[in-house]
Design an enzyme around this catalytic site. Structure first.
Site, mmCIF file in Angstrom:
data_model
loop_
_atom_site.group_PDB
_atom_site.id
_atom_site.type_symbol
_atom_site.label_atom_id
_atom_site.label_comp_id
_atom_site.label_asym_id
_atom_site.label_seq_id
_atom_site.Cartn_x
_atom_site.Cartn_y
_atom_site.Cartn_z
ATOM 1 N N ASP A 64 -2.783 2.573 -6.152
ATOM 2 C CA ASP A 64 -1.787 2.654 -5.076
ATOM 3 C C ASP A 64 -1.700 1.427 -4.174
ATOM 4 O O ASP A 64 -1.015 1.458 -3.157
ATOM 5 C CB ASP A 64 -2.055 3.892 -4.216
ATOM 6 N N GLU A 65 -2.352 0.332 -4.524
ATOM 7 C CA GLU A 65 -2.224 -0.862 -3.690
ATOM 8 C C GLU A 65 -2.453 -2.125 -4.507
ATOM 9 O O GLU A 65 -3.151 -2.109 -5.523
ATOM 10 C CB GLU A 65 -3.183 -0.818 -2.490
ATOM 11 N N ASP A 98 0.860 -1.184 0.000
ATOM 12 C CA ASP A 98 0.000 0.000 0.000
ATOM 13 C C ASP A 98 0.899 1.238 0.000
ATOM 14 O O ASP A 98 1.673 1.452 0.938
ATOM 15 C CB ASP A 98 -0.896 -0.020 1.240
#
EC number: 2.7.7.7
Length: 370
Positions: free
Chosen positions: A108-109, A14
């Site tokens: 983003d993860e 993350d």
């Protein structure tokens, strides 16, 4: 001779305050300052907040007005999604150096299954450390990681030592880890469900574990079985590199609230144009069109219509969206309008899996930090 239990090794990566961190990376003048991406002190909603802003209570999905009230020195910058996608692609390439089993959740993860990996490294924790180091050296951003036997525990663990940290939950630690966890930190337990669980005397994973399957199904319907399993560390979902898109949409937040359907018609046209581009790029069509309205008091309303055939043409989308717009009178002036298409033609039939009473296993490996 006792059978050796063998586990999967899953990493959840993350990125730390991704949008805000990209802005600070590209503009040194923003570094170390409270920053909000999206919105403004007059309009809109915060998409992301830097850690400097979070110290004041600024959070994503908060109105710009409220964010500025919490942090008078807050700086606002407009989002640059093309740039975020560019950075995300670089990070994805790093993931693929270690495994092809990468399941992105957003820009983003992502989940990584490194049970068998390209580096032949038996330690999931060391792989996570190496990936985070590489992201920082090659991209200039920090990331946090969670490592465990399944996606559920790994995702919770990645939030433990943020920012720029990681946490490993070894196989023999999973149940104790979950028992001590506040129920609101369980992935998949939202705000409304948390309040309901509190009312039922369920405040931690341990409390949840004391409830029978029948009790949970009675109070939480189909989700009861999910809650029964996760508090015992049972989550058999595999890391799927090609996640099926369930919905495609586009929306706009207006500089001034709009109080007439006539004004909203023009906005529908521009949003439908954008939605058509996204559908064409994904080569997808859908049957259900949903019109989303966010009013000046921040209340939400959705109106949907399902067709007997798939569509992706903007003209058809516009016609149905206008029909939904005039379905009933507006409750208030409108600050945001959105259109989305779901019930898509890319949905694959899913085979039902039997309930398993133990953690899904594949290979034995080393979780330990070295």
């Amino acid at each position: 001779m006792s059978e050796v239990v063998q586990y999967r090794k899953i990493i959840h990566i993350d990125m730390d305050a991704f949008y805000a961190s990209v802005e600070q990376l590209d503009n040194p003048d923003l570094r170390g300052k409270p920053l909000a991406v999206g919105g403004s002190e007059m309009r809109g909603v915060v998409s992301a907040a830097s850690y400097e802003a979070r110290k004041f209570g600024v959070r994503s999905a908060m109105s710009g007005v409220q964010a500025k009230r919490y942090c008078p020195e807050l700086l606002f910058v407009p989002p640059r999604f093309d740039r975020y996608k560019e950075i995300s692609s670089k990070i994805r390439k790093i993931f693929l150096e270690y495994t092809d089993l990468v399941e992105p959740l957003s820009l983003d993860e992502a989940y990584l299954d490194v049970t068998v990996n390209k580096m032949n490294n038996p330690s999931a924790s060391l792989i996570a450390q190496e990936i985070r180091r590489k992201i920082y050296e090659e991209v200039g951003l920090t990331a946090s990681a969670g490592i465990s036997v399944n996606k559920f525990v790994a995702k919770i663990a990645s939030d433990y030592n943020k920012p720029n940290g990681q946490k490993t939950v070894n196989p023999d630690e999973v149940e104790a880890f979950l028992e001590k966890l506040d129920i609101k930190k369980f992935y998949g337990v939202g705000k409304v469900t948390t309040e309901k669980m509190y009312q039922l005397g369920i405040f931690s994973g341990f409390d949840l574990k004391q409830k029978s399957l029948e009790f949970l199904e009675k109070h939480f319907s189909n989700s009861g079985n999910y809650y029964y399993q996760i508090c015992r560390g049972i989550h058999n979902s595999q890391v799927k590199p090609n996640r099926t898109i369930k919905s495609i949409g586009a929306e706009r937040t207006f500089f001034e609230n709009l109080s007439s359907e006539v004004f909203l018609e023009d906005k529908i046209i521009s949003i439908a144009n954008e939605l058509e581009k996204r559908l064409q790029k994904s080569k997808i069509a859908g049957k259900t069109i949903t019109l989303k309205l966010k009013y000046s008091d921040f209340s939400l309303q959705t109106r949907s219509k399902t067709l007997p055939y798939y569509i992706s043409d903007k003209n058809l989308i516009i016609d149905i969206a206008k029909e939904l717009l005039y379905q009933e009178r507006l409750k208030n002036s409108v600050r945001l309008l959105g259109l989305s298409l779901n019930n898509l033609n890319n949905q694959e039939k899913k085979t039902s899996e039997p309930i398993q009473k133990s953690i899904s296993v594949q290979l034995q490996f080393d979780f330990k930090e070295k």
